[in-house]
Design a protein around this motif. Structure first.
Motif, short mmCIF file in Angstrom:
data_model
loop_
_atom_site.label_atom_id
_atom_site.label_comp_id
_atom_site.label_asym_id
_atom_site.label_seq_id
_atom_site.Cartn_x
_atom_site.Cartn_y
_atom_site.Cartn_z
N PHE A 1 0.62 -1.42 -0.02
CA PHE A 1 -0.04 0.08 -0.32
C PHE A 1 1.06 1.57 0.13
CE2 PHE A 1 -3.47 -3.08 2.01
CZ PHE A 1 -4.22 -2.72 0.26
N ILE A 2 1.97 1.21 0.99
CA ILE A 2 2.87 2.54 0.82
C ILE A 2 3.36 2.82 -0.32
CG2 ILE A 2 5.27 3.30 1.72
CD1 ILE A 2 4.02 1.63 4.33
N ASP A 3 3.63 1.91 -1.15
CA ASP A 3 4.64 1.96 -2.26
C ASP A 3 3.79 2.38 -3.47
OD1 ASP A 3 6.29 1.71 -4.35
OD2 ASP A 3 5.56 -0.04 -5.52
N ALA A 4 2.23 1.53 -3.06
CA ALA A 4 1.27 2.22 -4.48
C ALA A 4 1.13 3.21 -4.30
CB ALA A 4 -0.02 1.43 -3.84
N TYR A 5 0.84 3.83 -2.50
CA TYR A 5 0.71 5.25 -2.74
C TYR A 5 1.91 6.45 -3.24
CZ TYR A 5 -3.73 5.11 -0.40
OH TYR A 5 -5.19 4.36 -0.02
N CYS A 6 2.63 6.13 -2.94
CA CYS A 6 3.89 6.97 -2.99
C CYS A 6 3.72 6.98 -4.99
CB CYS A 6 5.33 5.85 -2.83
SG CYS A 6 5.39 6.47 -0.75
N LYS A 7 3.81 5.56 -5.30
CA LYS A 7 4.08 6.11 -6.82
C LYS A 7 3.04 6.48 -7.68
CE LYS A 7 7.00 1.95 -7.53
NZ LYS A 7 7.05 0.60 -8.15
N GLU A 8 1.69 6.98 -6.58
CA GLU A 8 0.34 7.80 -7.47
C GLU A 8 0.93 9.14 -6.99
OE1 GLU A 8 -1.83 7.08 -9.51
OE2 GLU A 8 -1.02 5.09 -9.77
N GLY A 9 1.57 9.51 -6.01
CA GLY A 9 2.30 10.95 -5.77
C GLY A 9 1.73 11.48 -4.37
#
Length: 301
Positions: A16-24
């Motif tokens: 989840f952390i990685d996904a949110y980061c990649k979405e800005g």
């Protein structure tokens, strides 16, 4: 998930952390990290890398550096990916000196630099015109680093050609041919483009014909490079002959190729041919780009 009595673990949180980061959405990702810590789960290297990368993607290198430092303070040793993310972020932010400083830190007490580390730095150096420094780094890589891959060589080849250092570029290309690397069309395109732009059209032409000998087929971009090279050298007829041969060689001209040919005609005073080819291009559903349109307007006005 929680309602079903299944507690998320570090892997779940990191996804989840990685996904949110990649979405800005880095602040949202950091909220999840706080929640994770409250649940008694400490961030690992994957967690920190995701947050650092998120800040780098937003060009927030100050925040990325703070997270990187916090990671070390918390006793979580950065891996080579952590360093690569930071180095790439510094290069993208045009802070090459800080990227190099971090590279030297790895040499002293960090993990062993990998091919990505060297490629990222060389890419940054070449983009900022520091091709000599990139060549020196390449030598260091050959002497004590990982084995260079095709990407490494293409980065350096492009940098050398862009800066007009064709003798060194040709030497590198020959070394690539003699190595175990499988050269692709992109390898030839870079060098042919450099040669044509430097006025060495005959050498570029020779290299173009060697493509088929080496089991490769020129693509649309290869043809466009050669067509542009011929036109720049005052040879629009030869350029047009090559343009018309594309279809016979199973490589249909695209919008870019048409525009290059039309621009070549206009710059060489072949107004009628340019107009005829423009009509043909429009008939195929393509349109004139800004450069072509400007040349046509200059002709009319």
């Amino acid at each position: 998930m929680v309602k079903q009595g299944i507690e998320p673990n570090i892997v779940t949180y990191n996804i989840f952390i990685d996904a949110y980061c990649k979405e800005g959405m880095v602040s949202k990702a950091e909220d999840i990290v706080d929640t994770m810590i409250k649940q008694g789960i400490e961030p690992d290297v994957v967690t920190y890398n995701a947050i650092i990368n998120g800040h780098c993607l937003q060009n927030q290198m100050g925040k990325a550096k703070r997270v990187f430092s916090l990671m070390i303070e918390k006793g979580c040793a950065p891996d080579i990916l952590s360093y690569n993310i930071m180095i790439n972020g510094y290069c993208k932010s045009k802070r090459l000196d800080e990227a190099m400083e971090l590279f030297h830190q790895i040499a002293q007490n960090g993990p062993i630099p990998d091919t990505v580390t060297y490629n990222t730095l060389m890419q940054g150096m070449c983009q900022f015109g520091r091709v000599i420094a990139a060549c020196e780094l390449f030598k260091t890589m050959l002497a004590s680093g990982p084995v260079p891959n095709l990407v490494t060589c293409l980065i350096l080849l492009d940098g050398l050609c862009t800066r007009g250092k064709l003798e060194v570029a040709l030497k590198l290309f020959r070394a690539m041919q003699n190595s175990r690397l499988e050269l692709n069309v992109a390898s030839y395109n870079i060098l042919i483009d450099g040669l044509c732009k430097a006025g060495n059209i005959e050498v570029g032409k020779e290299l173009f014909h060697k493509l088929s000998v080496n089991g490769l087929k020129p693509n649309v971009y290869t043809y466009a490079i050669m067509i542009n090279g011929f036109c720049r050298d005052g040879l629009p007829d030869e350029a047009y002959q090559l343009f018309r041969s594309m279809e016979d060689n199973d490589c249909l001209p695209d919008s870019f190729c048409y525009n290059v040919m039309i621009q070549g005609f206009l710059r060489n005073g072949y107004t009628l041919k340019a107009t005829q080819l423009l009509s043909e291009m429009v008939g195929k559903g393509f349109s004139a780009n800004l450069c072509t349109a400007t040349l046509i307007l200059d002709l009319i006005l």
